[in-house]
Write a protein that holds these residues in place. Structure first.
Motif, short mmCIF file in Angstrom:
data_model
loop_
_atom_site.label_atom_id
_atom_site.label_comp_id
_atom_site.label_asym_id
_atom_site.label_seq_id
_atom_site.Cartn_x
_atom_site.Cartn_y
_atom_site.Cartn_z
N LEU A 192 -2.55 34.79 -20.92
CA LEU A 192 -2.44 33.70 -19.94
C LEU A 192 -3.74 33.54 -19.18
O LEU A 192 -4.46 34.52 -18.96
CB LEU A 192 -1.36 34.03 -18.91
CG LEU A 192 0.10 33.77 -19.18
CD1 LEU A 192 0.87 34.01 -17.89
CD2 LEU A 192 0.33 32.36 -19.66
N ARG B 42 0.73 38.95 -20.80
CA ARG B 42 2.08 38.86 -20.29
C ARG B 42 3.06 38.86 -21.46
O ARG B 42 2.74 38.42 -22.55
CB ARG B 42 2.27 37.56 -19.50
CG ARG B 42 1.77 37.62 -18.10
CD ARG B 42 2.75 38.43 -17.26
NE ARG B 42 2.51 38.25 -15.85
CZ ARG B 42 1.68 38.97 -15.12
NH1 ARG B 42 0.99 39.93 -15.67
NH2 ARG B 42 1.55 38.73 -13.82
N ASP C 228 3.28 31.80 -12.82
CA ASP C 228 3.59 32.91 -13.74
C ASP C 228 5.06 32.73 -14.07
O ASP C 228 5.49 31.61 -14.29
CB ASP C 228 3.31 34.25 -13.02
CG ASP C 228 3.30 35.41 -13.98
OD1 ASP C 228 3.34 35.18 -15.18
OD2 ASP C 228 3.25 36.57 -13.52
N ASN C 229 5.86 33.78 -14.06
CA ASN C 229 7.31 33.61 -14.21
C ASN C 229 7.84 32.75 -13.08
O ASN C 229 8.70 31.91 -13.27
CB ASN C 229 8.01 34.96 -14.17
CG ASN C 229 8.02 35.59 -15.53
OD1 ASN C 229 8.00 34.89 -16.54
ND2 ASN C 229 8.01 36.90 -15.56
N CYS D 85 -5.63 33.29 -15.77
CA CYS D 85 -5.28 33.88 -14.48
C CYS D 85 -6.43 33.69 -13.51
O CYS D 85 -7.57 34.05 -13.81
CB CYS D 85 -4.96 35.36 -14.69
SG CYS D 85 -4.85 36.29 -13.20
N ARG E 136 3.19 27.84 -18.33
CA ARG E 136 2.88 29.06 -17.61
C ARG E 136 1.36 29.23 -17.58
O ARG E 136 0.69 29.00 -18.56
CB ARG E 136 3.50 30.23 -18.38
CG ARG E 136 3.80 31.42 -17.54
CD ARG E 136 4.60 32.39 -18.39
NE ARG E 136 4.56 33.71 -17.77
CZ ARG E 136 5.05 34.79 -18.34
NH1 ARG E 136 5.58 34.74 -19.53
NH2 ARG E 136 5.01 35.94 -17.72
N GLY E 137 0.81 29.63 -16.44
CA GLY E 137 -0.64 29.80 -16.32
C GLY E 137 -1.30 28.63 -15.62
O GLY E 137 -2.51 28.66 -15.38
N TRP F 76 -0.36 29.55 -8.57
CA TRP F 76 -0.47 29.94 -9.98
C TRP F 76 0.93 30.12 -10.53
O TRP F 76 1.77 30.77 -9.90
CB TRP F 76 -1.25 31.24 -10.08
CG TRP F 76 -1.43 31.75 -11.47
CD1 TRP F 76 -2.03 31.11 -12.51
CD2 TRP F 76 -1.03 33.04 -11.97
NE1 TRP F 76 -2.04 31.91 -13.62
CE2 TRP F 76 -1.43 33.10 -13.32
CE3 TRP F 76 -0.39 34.14 -11.41
CZ2 TRP F 76 -1.20 34.21 -14.11
CZ3 TRP F 76 -0.16 35.25 -12.19
CH2 TRP F 76 -0.56 35.29 -13.53
#
Ligand code: ZN
Ligand code: ZN
Length: 627
Positions: free
Chosen positions: A453, A442, A421-422, A455, A399-400, A419
């Protein structure tokens, strides 16, 4: 057909209509927007929502039975006929082909984008002009949008309409009465009673409403209120027919007012829904919303929540005749953006944010050429030759993870960022990309705690400024006019009233910040004050018209007042020099003139507060004259 079956049938038809509208307007042009993607996918694909806390805008309206749902089928045919008969029609196939050819050669390179945030520094002027800075009371801010000129127009059209219905008995109405009518409508957004007539009920009714107007008169205004001359309306089969004709003067006036306010640096474009259960062919079906039927608006709002421009969707607006000579045809949804940004100054580096419904490469290039810069979410399949990874390809990455691609079209640099994320987020911009990297908090479900994370800047930028229209929608949703009406233009009239009130409040806040003045009233009190002023300004209350209240009423009135804290009238009512009759009461009370504390029997019948009137002291006059 049973009622249930009929309902489902109508729903299916209407889902089709949503698709048909975008297809039929410029059939093949939508290829430009959707490239190789099918129309069904486009509707079903849900926009991935970043954490802007997008609030869903709810509307409630009258319950109309199923038999009153729109007859969708005929209208679709209508739209088709209209777009094929319109004059000087440019063949959309050629336009689409040319654009597609040009953009299919785009080459993407995986490299770092040079952030242009400082290079493209904002140089527009956002200072409010003196005319706006000098406005003082909530009522003044409201009147900036709903001017006397507009009220005069409504009065004229209302009288005309009533005389068209019954030439022998034209309805009489003046400016004070139309203001009072609007005042009661606004009041109903704050004090909600399910049935409008019950505002006059002695048990659950509202005293201010009852003192303002009789129910009979209110119903008459409601029946006759009109905004345009029906006799001038072109027939539906005429290519110049305007679907919003009945409300057009109101829209034109309010848009001019909204656009006279200097734009903010960061603005977003998004949809707004004015829900209704009434019958109208303008109505749209929006499967993602809690209330699915309504009029759809496209809105340009600043981060503050102020709406600078809007467009009510009618399926007519993309007609080539309505395009300015210097505007290219970029497909329906991108053209909406071009139209909404018509008034935004060029080459001053304004920043616009929108979601993947609008984003296309040609749109970003066109705006950047005019010195307007953008950030938007984007669908992978709208980027020809796109090298961005798919959800599957990044499945094993943590993630990230960020992937960045850069290209240049007509000397405009464009950056796309994926990007993780979820879910995977794809963004595109003409001024910022991955760098400078930021961090974001997050919640991680697997380890059950907050994690930090990486971003990219473009995500932060989008999250910060995309919420303008959402803010407008939530401000409208908090208190909105819930009066029922089966006439579509009355529903839109109420909606425009709500939009104006929110705009007036946001503008009032902005002006008091610029003037370094005290805080603005909360939205609720702002609405209440505008409503009360509209009800009372320049008029007498109904009780006064009927004569003196009885002795009994008088004593209960005094007792009631004792319990509640003093309610001062708004400055506009206090100074209007109209029907402030002094009345003698049974009990002595403190004078409410701020500079005085003596006791008095005298009360102002309109302001409902005690004011002394003595041999050597006239608080009564002072209170009604001093600014
Ligand atoms: Zn008074
Ligand atoms: Zn006094």
């Amino acid at each position: 057909m049973s009622i249930n079956l009929k309902f489902i049938y109508i729903q299916i038809l209407s889902i089709f209509r949503v698709n048909m509208n975008s297809l039929t307007e410029k059939d093949i042009l939508s290829i430009v927007e959707t490239w190789n993607e099918s129309e069904d996918e486009r509707e079903l694909e849900s926009d991935y929502e970043l954490d802007v806390n997008r609030q869903i805008f709810e509307y409630d309206d009258s319950l109309v039975d199923i038999d009153n749902l729109p007859e969708v089928k005929d209208e679709t045919e209508n739209i088709r006929n209209m777009s094929s008969t319109s004059s000087n029609f440019i063949d959309p196939k050629t336009v689409a082909k040319d654009l597609k050819k040009k953009y299919s050669k785009v080459l993407w390179k995986q490299k770092e984008f040079l952030n242009k945030t400082y290079q493209l520094c904002f140089n527009g002027n956002t200072t409010l002009p003196n005319g706006l800075l000098n406005l003082e009371t909530p009522y003044h801010f409201f009147k900036y949008f709903w001017t006397d000129e507009l009220l005069e127009h409504i009065i004229q059209q209302t009288i005309l309409y009533s005389s068209q219905l019954d030439p022998a008995h034209p309805f009489k109405i003046n400016k004070a009465e139309i203001s009072q009518y609007i005042g009661i409508c606004i009041l109903s957004s704050v004090i909600h009673i399910c049935d409008t007539r019950k505002y006059w009920s002695p048990v659950i009714g509202n005293k201010l409403v009852q003192e303002t107007m009789t129910l009979n008169h209110f119903e008459k205004i409601r029946r006759f209120i009109h905004f345009n001359d029906n006799n001038k309306m072109l027939p539906k089969n005429n290519s110049q027919h305007d679907r919003l004709f009945k409300i057009r003067p109101l829209i034109t006036h309010l848009l001019a007012k909204c656009q006279s306010v200097p734009y903010e640096e960061c603005m977003s474009i998004d949809e707004q829904l004015c829900t209704t259960k009434g019958k109208s062919y303008l109505k749209q079906y929006l499967p993602d919303k809690p209330h699915k039927w309504g009029y759809k608006l496209f809105v340009l709002s600043g981060v503050s929540g102020f709406s600078y421009n809007f467009e009510i969707y009618t399926a007519q607006e993309n007609d080539p005749t309505k395009r300015l000579s210097n505007e290219p045809d970029l497909g329906c949804s991108a053209n909406i953006v071009i139209r909404l940004l018509r008034g935004v100054p060029k080459y001053e580096n304004y920043r616009i944010y929108f979601d993947n419904y609008y984003t296309t490469l040609p749109l970003l290039v066109e705006l950047a050429k005019n010195g307007i810069h953008t950030v938007g979410t984007v669908r992978r399949n709208r980027l020809p030759n796109c090298k961005l990874p798919t959800e599957m390809e990044l499945k094993k990455e943590k993630r990230g993870t960020v992937v960045e691609y850069v290209t240049s079209i007509d000397q405009i640099d464009i950056v796309t960022v994926s990007w993780k994320d979820n879910k995977l987020v794809n963004l595109i911009s003409t001024f910022t990309g991955k760098n400078p990297m930021k961090t974001i908090q997050r919640f991680d479900k697997q380890i059950n705690e907050m994690v930090t994370l990486d971003c990219p800047d473009i995500v932060k930028e989008y999250n910060r400024f995309m919420g303008g229209v959402d803010k407008t929608n939530s401000l409208i949703g908090r208190y909105k006019i819930k009066m029922k009406s089966r006439k579509w233009y009355i529903r839109i009239f109420y909606h425009l009233l709500d939009v104006s009130l929110v705009n007036a409040w946001v503008l009032c806040k902005r002006a008091s910040i610029e003037r370094e003045m005290e805080d603005t009233l909360p939205l609720l009190d702002f609405r209440l004050q505008v409503a009360e002023t509209l009800c009372k300004i320049g008029t007498a209350t109904i009780t006064t018209r009927k004569g003196r209240p009885s002795k009994m009423e008088n004593t209960t009135e005094v007792k009631r007042q004792r319990i509640s804290a003093t309610h001062y009238p708004s400055t506009d009512i206090r100074l209007d020099n109209y029907a402030h009759w002094p009345v003698w009461t049974a009990e002595r009370q403190r004078c409410k003139n701020p500079t005085c504390s003596s006791l008095t029997f005298v009360i102002c019948d309109k302001c409902k507060i005690n004011l002394c009137f003595q041999k050597n002291r006239n608080c009564y006059k002072e209170f009604h004259l001093n600014k």
